[in-house]
Design a protein around this motif. Structure first.
Motif, short mmCIF file in Angstrom:
data_model
loop_
_atom_site.label_atom_id
_atom_site.label_comp_id
_atom_site.label_asym_id
_atom_site.label_seq_id
_atom_site.Cartn_x
_atom_site.Cartn_y
_atom_site.Cartn_z
N TRP A 275 0.76 -1.25 0.01
CA TRP A 275 0.10 0.10 0.02
C TRP A 275 0.82 1.28 0.04
O TRP A 275 2.29 1.22 0.02
CB TRP A 275 -1.00 0.07 1.43
CG TRP A 275 -2.10 -0.94 1.16
CD1 TRP A 275 -2.26 -1.87 0.20
CD2 TRP A 275 -3.05 -0.88 1.83
NE1 TRP A 275 -3.56 -2.51 0.44
CE2 TRP A 275 -4.13 -2.11 1.40
CE3 TRP A 275 -3.68 -0.26 3.05
CZ2 TRP A 275 -5.28 -2.52 2.18
CZ3 TRP A 275 -4.82 -0.56 3.63
CH2 TRP A 275 -5.80 -1.67 3.32
N SER A 276 0.04 2.31 0.00
CA SER A 276 0.94 3.73 0.06
C SER A 276 1.44 3.89 1.66
O SER A 276 0.65 3.10 2.25
CB SER A 276 0.02 4.57 -0.33
OG SER A 276 -0.97 4.78 0.25
N ASP A 279 -1.73 5.25 3.57
CA ASP A 279 -2.71 4.36 3.88
C ASP A 279 -2.30 3.17 4.71
O ASP A 279 -3.01 2.59 5.82
CB ASP A 279 -3.15 3.60 2.28
CG ASP A 279 -3.87 4.36 1.59
OD1 ASP A 279 -4.32 5.65 2.08
OD2 ASP A 279 -4.14 4.19 0.46
N HIS A 280 -0.97 2.89 4.59
CA HIS A 280 -0.56 1.88 5.47
C HIS A 280 -0.56 2.26 6.91
O HIS A 280 -0.62 1.48 7.88
CB HIS A 280 0.79 1.33 5.21
CG HIS A 280 1.52 0.23 5.86
ND1 HIS A 280 0.93 -1.08 6.19
CD2 HIS A 280 2.53 0.42 7.05
CE1 HIS A 280 1.49 -1.80 6.94
NE2 HIS A 280 2.77 -0.91 7.50
N PHE A 309 -11.79 2.71 4.36
CA PHE A 309 -11.27 2.40 3.07
C PHE A 309 -12.51 2.08 2.30
O PHE A 309 -12.57 0.57 1.85
CB PHE A 309 -10.05 1.41 2.79
CG PHE A 309 -8.78 2.04 3.78
CD1 PHE A 309 -7.91 2.74 3.25
CD2 PHE A 309 -8.45 1.61 5.07
CE1 PHE A 309 -6.94 3.33 3.88
CE2 PHE A 309 -7.47 1.89 5.72
CZ PHE A 309 -6.91 3.04 5.07
N ARG A 312 -11.73 -0.28 -1.10
CA ARG A 312 -10.90 -1.57 -0.91
C ARG A 312 -12.16 -2.67 -0.48
O ARG A 312 -12.96 -2.27 0.65
CB ARG A 312 -9.85 -1.39 -0.20
CG ARG A 312 -8.86 -0.46 -0.60
CD ARG A 312 -7.49 -0.56 0.21
NE ARG A 312 -6.42 0.49 -0.08
CZ ARG A 312 -5.49 0.21 -1.03
NH1 ARG A 312 -5.59 -1.05 -1.53
NH2 ARG A 312 -4.56 0.98 -1.41
N GLU A 316 -9.23 -7.56 0.27
CA GLU A 316 -7.99 -6.75 0.47
C GLU A 316 -7.47 -6.49 1.93
O GLU A 316 -6.31 -6.43 2.07
CB GLU A 316 -8.21 -5.73 -0.67
CG GLU A 316 -8.24 -5.94 -2.13
CD GLU A 316 -8.54 -4.66 -2.78
OE1 GLU A 316 -8.42 -4.97 -4.17
OE2 GLU A 316 -8.85 -3.66 -2.43
N HIS A 320 -4.09 -7.53 3.38
CA HIS A 320 -3.07 -6.60 3.98
C HIS A 320 -2.89 -6.74 5.54
O HIS A 320 -1.88 -6.71 6.01
CB HIS A 320 -3.62 -5.21 3.92
CG HIS A 320 -2.58 -4.17 3.93
ND1 HIS A 320 -1.56 -3.76 3.28
CD2 HIS A 320 -2.64 -3.31 5.22
CE1 HIS A 320 -0.77 -2.89 3.89
NE2 HIS A 320 -1.36 -2.43 5.00
#
Length: 410
Positions: A275-276, A279-280, A309, A312, A316, A320
């Protein structure tokens, strides 16, 4: 006619069959057993059943809607409890950090002139930030509050004037123009703040602070071969020193392979799990707010993640979470292996130092014993020389042989 044909030709007739046949002939093609269909009554029954099923379907929908609303309210209530606890924790952490900062910035805590100069610069910078914050508030927040008060005042006037005369279109156009102007101003301010945020983030990344903190967090351990205390320690027995060095080398080789395999696996993982960075980070902060001792914590943080999110899917998010769990497990495994190596190395170093101390003591005892023997031999030699000068010549041979026997015994 054969017997088989005769058997098929003869029929058995009973009295009941004759009566039925008579009634059949009298009724013609119709039958008294079957009544004519009443379609209107059937339509009414079908409509009643359809209406009843529609009522049942509406009742089911209302029940499902009520259950969904109840579940939603229960989830929001649990989220509020989590947020309140997190807010209290963050407030306490902020107060603690502020107290530590104030304690550090007190004049008594700074001794040298350089420290006092740094304190003066920090205080001046704090005043500058406060003035900039006040100017920013006056330029951004105050217009919104003024617009809000103006709109409330205009709305009150319109409600009072509705009974006398309708509001004019030009007045509403002025209000809309003012609202759009404030919105455009706020959009420009947000864009400017976002640009400054990106610039500051690039400056921080250029300093390499984040990379160094990441390396520290990953606990990259370098396994040395032999401690300097053992290499440069004076040992009277070279063979013992070589064996002790071999023990350290064996221990280092044992843990080097394990640490290298875990470090390779950790470096092969993506830092942000695909992820970016933003976002993470939001994912981590959200999951950390719901500890394992909280009831139904997994469903709660999954619900919050789906709210944060929406683009998503649930799968997903689960994938993650699994990737992040594997990354944390690898980091924990690396830390455990490093701690085990440090513990075993410290134990071995302690044993080696004890062994070397015992070896030095044994060597000192052997050296003292050897010195005593030499001293005894010298005393015996002097005594024998004196004895040879006093005894007759015929007894000197016996004295010499006795001295040699004493030396041989020692």
């Amino acid at each position: 006619m054969s017997g088989r044909d005769l058997h098929g030709f003869i029929t058995n007739c009973r009295t009941e069959d004759l009566e039925k046949l008579t009634l059949r002939m009298k009724d013609g093609l119709g039958s008294s057993k079957y009544k004519p269909a009443e379609y209107e009554k059937l339509h009414a029954i079908v409509d009643a059943k359809r209406l009843q099923s529609a009522h049942i379907a509406q009742k089911v929908k209302r029940t499902l809607r009520a259950a969904k609303e109840t579940k939603e309210s229960s989830l929001l209530r649990q989220h509020r409890q989590v947020w309140s606890r997190e807010n209290i924790k963050l407030a306490n952490a902020g107060e603690k950090a502020e107290a530590e900062l104030q304690g550090f910035l007190r004049p008594n805590g700074l001794g040298s002139r350089t420290d006092k100069g740094i304190l003066s610069e920090l205080l001046d910078h704090e005043l500058l930030l406060e003035s900039e914050l006040e100017a920013f508030r006056c330029a951004t927040v105050e217009p919104i509050w003024q617009l809000r008060d103006d709109l409330q005042y205009r709305l009150t006037e319109v409600q009072h004037q509705q009974h006398h005369q309708p509001p004019q279109l030009a007045d509403w156009e002025k209000v809309l123009h003012q609202v759009n102007f404030v919105k455009d101003q706020q959009d420009a301010i947000n864009e400017k703040l976002h640009t400054e945020y990106l610039a500051i983030e690039e400056d921080i990344l250029s300093l390499g602070v984040e990379e160094s903190s990441t390396k520290t967090a990953d606990c990259l351990v370098q396994v040395d071969q032999v401690p300097e205390e053992v290499l440069y320690l004076d040992c009277p027995y070279p063979g013992l020193t070589a064996s002790l060095i071999q023990e350290f080398q064996s221990l280092s080789e044992k843990y080097q392979s394990r640490l290298q395999s875990v470090q390779d696996r950790l470096q092969g993982l993506d830092r942000f799990c695909g992820w970016s960075a933003d976002d993470h980070l939001r994912f981590q902060m959200t999951v950390s707010q719901y500890p394992h001792d909280l009831h139904n914590h997994r469903a709660l943080y999954m619900d919050m993640l789906q709210r944060l999110f929406p683009h998503r899917s649930r799968q997903e998010l689960i994938n993650h979470k699994l990737s992040w769990d594997w990354q944390r497990f690898t980091q924990t495994q690396l830390r455990v292996v490093a701690q085990s190596w440090q513990r075993d190395r410290a134990d071995l170093l302690f044993k080696v130092l004890v062994t070397l101390e015992e070896a030095r003591q044994a060597y000192q005892e052997e050296l003292a014993l050897h010195t005593d023997r030499q001293h005894q031999q010298e005393i015996c030699s002097r005594l024998s020389d004196k004895t040879l000068g006093l005894v007759p010549s015929w007894a000197s041979g016996n004295v010499i042989r006795s001295r040699e026997a004493v030396f041989d015994w020692h």
